[in-house]
Design a protein around this motif. Structure first.
Motif, mmCIF file in Angstrom:
data_model
loop_
_atom_site.group_PDB
_atom_site.id
_atom_site.type_symbol
_atom_site.label_atom_id
_atom_site.label_comp_id
_atom_site.label_asym_id
_atom_site.label_seq_id
_atom_site.Cartn_x
_atom_site.Cartn_y
_atom_site.Cartn_z
ATOM 1 N N TYR A 31 15.161 2.459 11.851
ATOM 2 C CA TYR A 31 14.827 2.683 10.434
ATOM 3 C C TYR A 31 13.562 1.933 10.037
ATOM 4 O O TYR A 31 13.355 0.784 10.472
ATOM 5 C CB TYR A 31 15.969 2.172 9.543
ATOM 6 C CG TYR A 31 17.249 2.956 9.662
ATOM 7 C CD1 TYR A 31 18.147 2.711 10.699
ATOM 8 C CD2 TYR A 31 17.567 3.952 8.740
ATOM 9 C CE1 TYR A 31 19.320 3.434 10.813
ATOM 10 C CE2 TYR A 31 18.755 4.684 8.853
ATOM 11 C CZ TYR A 31 19.614 4.415 9.899
ATOM 12 O OH TYR A 31 20.784 5.140 10.006
ATOM 13 N N VAL A 32 12.756 2.562 9.190
ATOM 14 C CA VAL A 32 11.647 1.867 8.526
ATOM 15 C C VAL A 32 12.147 1.453 7.149
ATOM 16 O O VAL A 32 12.775 2.243 6.443
ATOM 17 C CB VAL A 32 10.415 2.777 8.386
ATOM 18 C CG1 VAL A 32 9.330 2.064 7.572
ATOM 19 C CG2 VAL A 32 9.860 3.143 9.755
ATOM 20 N N ILE A 33 11.898 0.188 6.808
ATOM 21 C CA ILE A 33 12.373 -0.350 5.528
ATOM 22 C C ILE A 33 11.165 -0.828 4.729
ATOM 23 O O ILE A 33 10.279 -1.504 5.282
ATOM 24 C CB ILE A 33 13.340 -1.522 5.780
ATOM 25 C CG1 ILE A 33 14.585 -1.000 6.497
ATOM 26 C CG2 ILE A 33 13.712 -2.236 4.473
ATOM 27 C CD1 ILE A 33 15.377 -2.068 7.217
ATOM 28 N N LYS A 34 11.069 -0.400 3.477
ATOM 29 C CA LYS A 34 10.001 -0.894 2.609
ATOM 30 C C LYS A 34 10.672 -1.601 1.427
ATOM 31 O O LYS A 34 11.335 -0.968 0.609
ATOM 32 C CB LYS A 34 9.114 0.265 2.119
ATOM 33 C CG LYS A 34 8.233 0.802 3.239
ATOM 34 C CD LYS A 34 7.363 1.959 2.794
ATOM 35 C CE LYS A 34 6.203 1.540 1.954
ATOM 36 N NZ LYS A 34 5.272 2.677 1.691
ATOM 37 N N PRO A 35 10.555 -2.935 1.387
ATOM 38 C CA PRO A 35 11.257 -3.697 0.352
ATOM 39 C C PRO A 35 10.648 -3.497 -1.030
ATOM 40 O O PRO A 35 9.500 -3.060 -1.155
ATOM 41 C CB PRO A 35 11.098 -5.151 0.800
ATOM 42 C CG PRO A 35 9.883 -5.170 1.651
ATOM 43 C CD PRO A 35 9.731 -3.809 2.252
#
Ligand SMILES: Cc1cn([C@H]2C[C@H](O)[C@@H](COP(=O)(O)OP(=O)(O)O[C@H]3O[C@H](C)C(=O)[C@H](O)[C@H]3O)O2)c(=O)[nH]c1=O
Length: 205
Positions: A31-35
């Protein structure tokens, strides 16, 4: 538009996101996570990790160890590494200085995506993160000088369980954005995936 949104917009000027985003990549399980970044006139704040928010995305993981590496020269390639069971590691990675290209490879026996890879550019600026589950090999190449990578692992370092695979294994075919300038001796002499006959990761649907 209030000041916070203006700062968020400014701080995420390059197509950034101002909401927490967790997206599965083409490689299932990665997964790519963008906070969420709270910008204001001082700068910004973000929660760089939340067990609760990952669990809400069905990413259930209990991290045990934080890692932090510094690579001085552009083109430093670390990988492709893994730890065998019972010490395999899921990782949550982010780049906090400079820019790098991060790669995960599925090496679980029986996986329909066995030997397939995904790569993501991460940087201090885009604040992207990558979650890589157990059973994947991991590596990255730095795209600038002075790159710092910080990452969580859900199992402790176990040198006796460590393994590596050639960064340029033609059967994996990672499309690295640049050629490596520096590799450890260990990585220079890594075997091909097909030569790693002791892999003990098993795919569970
Ligand atoms: C990984 C690790 C290493 N070390 C010690 C062992 C060596 O004396 C020194 C450098 O280790 P190494 O050359 O394996 O570091 P990298 O080449 O950055 O290895 C890492 O690179 C890829 C990108 C990974 O995902 C793994 O976390 C890991 O394999 O740190 C520790 O004490 N604890 C650890 O968890």
């Amino acid at each position: 538009m209030n000041m916070v949104n203006i700062c968020n917009k400014l701080s995420w000027s390059k197509g950034a996101c101002i909401e927490m985003e967790i997206k599965e990549t083409k490689l299932k399980g990665v997964y790519v996570i963008k906070p969420f970044v709270f910008g204001d006139t001082r700068g910004w704040f973000m929660e760089s990790w939340s067990e609760k928010k990952l669990a809400e995305a069905d990413i259930d993981v209990d991290f045990l160890q934080d890692n932090h590496s510094f690579s001085a020269q552009k083109g430093t390639l670390r990988g492709l590494h893994y730890q065998l069971n019972p010490m395999s590691q899921a990782k949550l990675l982010r780049c906090t200085r400079g820019r790098m290209y991060d790669v995960a490879v599925d090496i679980r026996k029986g996986s329909p995506q066995y030997g397939q890879w995904v790569g993501v550019e991460m940087s201090a600026e885009n604040k992207k993160q990558l979650f890589i589950p157990r059973g994947f090999a991991h590596g990255f190449i730095t795209l600038t000088d002075d790159v710092e990578v910080q990452y969580k692992a859900d199992n402790y370092y176990a040198p006796d369980c460590e393994g590596n695979i050639r960064w340029d294994d033609p059967e994996i075919g990672v499309q690295w954005p640049i050629q490596p300038a520096i590799l450890s001796d260990k990585d220079k002499s890594a075997p091909l995936l097909k030569e790693r006959t002791n892999l003990n990761f098993v795919y569970e649907d």
